[in-house]
Write a protein that holds these residues in place. Structure first.
Motif, PDB file in Angstrom:
ATOM      1  N   HIS A 210      10.537 -13.182  19.305  1.00 17.67           N
ATOM      2  CA  HIS A 210      11.068 -11.854  18.963  1.00 17.67           C
ATOM      3  C   HIS A 210      12.112 -12.031  17.878  1.00 17.67           C
ATOM      4  CE1 HIS A 210      12.687  -7.888  18.917  1.00 17.67           C
ATOM      5  NE2 HIS A 210      13.892  -8.353  19.191  1.00 17.67           N
ATOM      6  N   ILE A 211      11.996 -11.251  16.814  1.00 18.59           N
ATOM      7  CA  ILE A 211      12.929 -11.344  15.682  1.00 18.59           C
ATOM      8  C   ILE A 211      13.714 -10.046  15.544  1.00 18.59           C
ATOM      9  CG2 ILE A 211      13.146 -11.722  13.184  1.00 18.59           C
ATOM     10  CD1 ILE A 211      10.377 -13.090  13.264  1.00 18.59           C
ATOM     11  N   ASN A 212      15.024 -10.157  15.511  1.00 17.38           N
ATOM     12  CA  ASN A 212      15.865  -9.032  15.113  1.00 17.38           C
ATOM     13  C   ASN A 212      16.232  -9.213  13.645  1.00 17.38           C
ATOM     14  OD1 ASN A 212      16.169  -7.637  17.678  1.00 17.38           O
ATOM     15  ND2 ASN A 212      17.342  -9.450  18.334  1.00 17.38           N
ATOM     16  N   ALA A 213      15.656  -8.368  12.777  1.00 19.97           N
ATOM     17  CA  ALA A 213      15.930  -8.456  11.342  1.00 19.97           C
ATOM     18  C   ALA A 213      17.056  -7.469  11.034  1.00 19.97           C
ATOM     19  CB  ALA A 213      14.668  -8.120  10.554  1.00 19.97           C
ATOM     20  N   ILE A 214      18.255  -8.037  10.900  1.00 19.94           N
ATOM     21  CA  ILE A 214      19.472  -7.222  10.828  1.00 19.94           C
ATOM     22  C   ILE A 214      19.963  -7.058   9.399  1.00 19.94           C
ATOM     23  CG2 ILE A 214      21.869  -7.057  11.659  1.00 19.94           C
ATOM     24  CD1 ILE A 214      19.780  -7.128  13.915  1.00 19.94           C
ATOM     25  N   GLY A 215      19.784  -8.088   8.580  1.00 20.44           N
ATOM     26  CA  GLY A 215      20.455  -8.141   7.283  1.00 20.44           C
ATOM     27  C   GLY A 215      20.080  -7.047   6.307  1.00 20.44           C
ATOM     28  N   ALA A 216      18.790  -6.692   6.236  1.00 17.45           N
ATOM     29  CA  ALA A 216      18.374  -5.730   5.215  1.00 17.45           C
ATOM     30  C   ALA A 216      18.852  -4.331   5.577  1.00 17.45           C
ATOM     31  CB  ALA A 216      16.854  -5.750   5.066  1.00 17.45           C
ATOM     32  N   ASP A 217      19.719  -3.790   4.738  1.00 22.30           N
ATOM     33  CA  ASP A 217      20.246  -2.445   4.977  1.00 22.30           C
ATOM     34  C   ASP A 217      20.332  -1.658   3.678  1.00 22.30           C
ATOM     35  OD1 ASP A 217      22.204  -3.812   3.707  1.00 22.30           O
ATOM     36  OD2 ASP A 217      23.826  -3.161   5.020  1.00 22.30           O
ATOM     37  N   ALA A 218      19.580  -2.109   2.680  1.00 29.23           N
ATOM     38  CA  ALA A 218      19.565  -1.391   1.402  1.00 29.23           C
ATOM     39  C   ALA A 218      18.282  -1.759   0.677  1.00 29.23           C
ATOM     40  CB  ALA A 218      20.780  -1.773   0.557  1.00 29.23           C
ATOM     41  N   ALA A 219      17.838  -0.869  -0.195  1.00 29.08           N
ATOM     42  CA  ALA A 219      16.624  -1.118  -0.966  1.00 29.08           C
ATOM     43  C   ALA A 219      16.743  -2.455  -1.683  1.00 29.08           C
ATOM     44  CB  ALA A 219      16.403   0.009  -1.969  1.00 29.08           C
ATOM     45  N   GLY A 220      15.679  -3.251  -1.641  1.00 31.47           N
ATOM     46  CA  GLY A 220      15.667  -4.536  -2.347  1.00 31.47           C
ATOM     47  C   GLY A 220      16.034  -5.720  -1.471  1.00 31.47           C
ATOM     48  N   LYS A 221      16.545  -5.463  -0.255  1.00 28.13           N
ATOM     49  CA  LYS A 221      16.918  -6.568   0.629  1.00 28.13           C
ATOM     50  C   LYS A 221      15.777  -6.887   1.604  1.00 28.13           C
ATOM     51  CE  LYS A 221      21.575  -6.690   1.655  1.00 28.13           C
ATOM     52  NZ  LYS A 221      22.876  -6.112   2.139  1.00 28.13           N
ATOM     53  N   GLU A 222      15.533  -8.187   1.835  1.00 28.28           N
ATOM     54  CA  GLU A 222      14.538  -8.602   2.831  1.00 28.28           C
ATOM     55  C   GLU A 222      14.837 -10.033   3.260  1.00 28.28           C
ATOM     56  OE1 GLU A 222      10.454  -8.980   1.460  1.00 28.28           O
ATOM     57  OE2 GLU A 222      11.085  -9.543  -0.552  1.00 28.28           O
ATOM     58  N   GLU A 223      14.470 -10.369   4.486  1.00 29.92           N
ATOM     59  CA  GLU A 223      14.759 -11.692   5.055  1.00 29.92           C
ATOM     60  C   GLU A 223      13.509 -12.425   5.527  1.00 29.92           C
ATOM     61  OE1 GLU A 223      17.741  -9.885   7.937  1.00 29.92           O
ATOM     62  OE2 GLU A 223      18.928 -11.559   7.157  1.00 29.92           O
ATOM     63  N   LEU A 224      12.410 -11.699   5.781  1.00 33.77           N
ATOM     64  CA  LEU A 224      11.193 -12.299   6.350  1.00 33.77           C
ATOM     65  C   LEU A 224      10.061 -12.256   5.341  1.00 33.77           C
ATOM     66  CD1 LEU A 224      11.213 -10.345   9.774  1.00 33.77           C
ATOM     67  CD2 LEU A 224      12.484 -12.432   9.185  1.00 33.77           C
ATOM     68  N   GLU A 225       9.246 -13.291   5.314  1.00 35.28           N
ATOM     69  CA  GLU A 225       8.038 -13.230   4.484  1.00 35.28           C
ATOM     70  C   GLU A 225       7.149 -12.088   4.996  1.00 35.28           C
ATOM     71  OE1 GLU A 225       7.129 -17.604   2.554  1.00 35.28           O
ATOM     72  OE2 GLU A 225       6.013 -17.005   4.351  1.00 35.28           O
ATOM     73  N   PRO A 226       6.630 -11.264   4.089  1.00 35.32           N
ATOM     74  CA  PRO A 226       5.838 -10.111   4.524  1.00 35.32           C
ATOM     75  C   PRO A 226       4.713 -10.432   5.517  1.00 35.32           C
ATOM     76  CG  PRO A 226       6.393  -9.876   2.219  1.00 35.32           C
ATOM     77  CD  PRO A 226       6.889 -11.241   2.637  1.00 35.32           C
ATOM     78  N   PRO A 227       4.033 -11.606   5.465  1.00 31.96           N
ATOM     79  CA  PRO A 227       3.003 -11.869   6.487  1.00 31.96           C
ATOM     80  C   PRO A 227       3.551 -11.858   7.914  1.00 31.96           C
ATOM     81  CG  PRO A 227       2.722 -13.359   4.639  1.00 31.96           C
ATOM     82  CD  PRO A 227       4.014 -12.631   4.402  1.00 31.96           C
ATOM     83  N   VAL A 228       4.831 -12.187   8.102  1.00 26.79           N
ATOM     84  CA  VAL A 228       5.417 -12.105   9.443  1.00 26.79           C
ATOM     85  C   VAL A 228       5.306 -10.671   9.951  1.00 26.79           C
ATOM     86  CG1 VAL A 228       7.497 -12.404  10.848  1.00 26.79           C
ATOM     87  CG2 VAL A 228       7.064 -13.970   8.923  1.00 26.79           C
ATOM     88  N   LEU A 229       5.695  -9.737   9.097  1.00 27.55           N
ATOM     89  CA  LEU A 229       5.667  -8.322   9.487  1.00 27.55           C
ATOM     90  C   LEU A 229       4.242  -7.843   9.715  1.00 27.55           C
ATOM     91  CD1 LEU A 229       8.261  -7.045   6.876  1.00 27.55           C
ATOM     92  CD2 LEU A 229       8.608  -7.214   9.349  1.00 27.55           C
ATOM     93  N   LYS A 230       3.349  -8.288   8.849  1.00 23.48           N
ATOM     94  CA  LYS A 230       1.957  -7.818   8.903  1.00 23.48           C
ATOM     95  C   LYS A 230       1.301  -8.238  10.226  1.00 23.48           C
ATOM     96  CE  LYS A 230      -1.016  -5.445   6.677  1.00 23.48           C
ATOM     97  NZ  LYS A 230      -0.809  -4.029   6.389  1.00 23.48           N
ATOM     98  N   GLU A 231       1.672  -9.419  10.730  1.00 24.74           N
ATOM     99  CA  GLU A 231       1.072  -9.913  11.984  1.00 24.74           C
ATOM    100  C   GLU A 231       1.818  -9.444  13.213  1.00 24.74           C
ATOM    101  OE1 GLU A 231       0.462 -14.198  11.863  1.00 24.74           O
ATOM    102  OE2 GLU A 231       0.186 -14.002   9.697  1.00 24.74           O
ATOM    103  N   ALA A 232       3.060  -8.989  13.020  1.00 24.99           N
ATOM    104  CA  ALA A 232       3.915  -8.688  14.168  1.00 24.99           C
ATOM    105  C   ALA A 232       3.765  -7.247  14.636  1.00 24.99           C
ATOM    106  CB  ALA A 232       5.378  -8.955  13.810  1.00 24.99           C
TER     107      ALA A 232
END
Lengths: 319, 319
Positions: A210-232
């Protein structure tokens, strides 16, 4: 009628993580019953930083959090983020309390992530990975320690001094410095970085994390490779905010993720309106942007706790 | 760094109408030079009333006004409208001051209308008509008396007691109760009613009149018959707010007025970027919705005036 002023040191004396967790979980339940109101944040963008007005109401309380983000502040000896909450009686609009909400903001962010972990992580999760050893890491650890029996906390930050400081701050917990890959390979992973390109690779994420992705809070910010999200299985705090400024904002802008790929809101999962994880192997992601009902619910709890004590400054403010 | 708390009674001791007029006019000049920022208001709508978050920055100051409108409050002995301003240092976000902005709001509304009259009314205007004898009428009169040598002030309100109270409040001015038609037939007319259908008929408005349409501040509210607007030179405080919630909102929704019929913003007229009245016969209308730069500019002035005095409550709020 007096208005109660609660300074930063007053608030520190009133904040208790388990109570904050209770207040935030209650706000998400109220949200699932459509008992809250929360208009969009309003942004004031200046040269050196920005401000956000975050209005909301929960049963028995209304108010606004006014919070800045000024990245150069640490060099001036000031926090990057400072927040003030005005808490009002929803029936009359009277300002019941004005609070320094700087510490409350860090507490409610940790509390919300730990609640997400409670509903989305594997039962019996006992390892916690932390990527980023800044201010937000502290409340992530405190909140998860309230809800989980943690056997190991693995912290990665390229700034070694920050990791050492964090470890020294929590002698009561089994915290160790870790490599980025080791921190990611935990039952629960919290990413609390200001990253603008992914730091967590798909190949490092184990089944069932389980991942809590906390850091991104504005346009342009991201912490995880998009395939993580796509599979999750992706759960968000607020669909509007997540799509424009949360972890999924960059993949959505790039066409790698769509709004239909969002599984549920956290309120829907907490209330049972939508199911949580499907199996021991499911990767779950909570995309946290921070929402105003969390703040106003915590302010409501703090106000009730403080009211009537002679220790706090109370004055007839509106005359 | 201390935060300065200014209660309603502190503010009353600091408010001076001529200084408020100066602060507001300066804000409009700063706006014309694009030195201000003002995102859209955010509305929180509840059962008994609503709240608005009004963020803005002007040179040297940033902040938010948080203001409620609870129509049933007078029966509870509370004002319908109560406002709080958080004033921040734009360079760091630090909260410099927290102020009861209830009285400031009425002052800045009066000041803005009088400034509009200064730039749009006929030179030598000497009669003032007031339609509506509620709270806003007081500051309209005070502000116009600062800038005009008034020979007659004609007040209409169907509530006679309100008119009597207003007249008794200003023994120094030549105020008299008037019929609606008599009040309208003035060099400068201020409409300060909560009307949802027009109270001012086209046929009553004399050539050359300047009208400050103050009352309409939400969708569905209007005070003037649409032909008045169609024939007049219409100046607004803010195009976005005027079209959605100002005097022109109902005629626009009904197709009787368009955004292209707006002559200018007040900032454009004050700065000379757009001309004011064309002739002695022009009817001019200022559509006032109330904008956040007015509030933050007045708060900046009040803060500078109060700073350093030992009479006000100053505490280390953010810690």
């Amino acid at each position: 009628m007096p208005t109660l002023f609660l300074s930063g040191s007053n608030i520190k004396g009133l904040l208790d993580m388990s109570e904050v967790i209770g207040a935030v979980e209650e706000a998400f339940r109220e949200s699932s019953r459509e008992e809250v109101q929360m208009p969009a944040k309003s942004y004031l963008t200046l040269e050196r930083g920005d401000f956000r007005a975050m209005p909301a109401s929960v049963p028995g309380a209304a108010g606004v959090k006014w919070v800045n983000v000024h990245p150069r502040n640490p060099s001036l000896g000031l926090p990057t983020v400072m927040a003030t909450i005005i808490l009002n009686d929803p029936l009359t609009g009277y300002p019941l309390s004005i609070m320094d909400a700087t510490e409350m903001t860090a507490y409610r962010t940790g509390a919300t992530a730990a609640i997400a972990s409670k509903y989305l992580a594997r039962p019996g999760a006992q390892t916690l990975g932390i990527v980023g050893a800044g201010r937000q890491a502290y409340t992530q650890i405190m909140a998860h320690a309230e809800l989980f029996d943690l056997k190991a906390i693995r912290v990665f930050d390229p700034a070694k001094a920050a990791v050492t400081k964090l470890i020294e701050h929590f002698p009561q917990y089994p915290i160790k410095e870790a490599s980025l890959e080791e921190a990611v390979a935990s039952d629960i992973l919290c990413t609390v970085t200001p990253a603008r390109s992914p730091v967590v690779r798909r190949e490092w994420v184990l089944p069932g994390t389980h991942i809590n992705a906390i850091g991104a809070d504005a346009a342009g910010k991201e912490e995880l490779e998009p395939p993580v999200l796509k599979e999750a299985m992706v759960v968000v705090d607020d669909i509007r905010q997540a799509t424009t400024s949360g972890e999924i904002n960059v993949p959505i802008a790039g066409g790698l993720f769509t709004i239909d790929d969002i599984h549920a809101t956290l309120a829907e999962v907490i209330s049972g309106q939508r199911p949580g994880r499907e199996s021991e192997e499911t990767i779950t992601v909570f995309d946290s942007t921070g929402i105003a009902i969390e703040d106003i619910a915590v302010a409501r709890m703090i106000y009730e706790k403080a009211k009537g004590s002679p220790d706090y400054l109370s004055l007839k403010f509106v005359e």
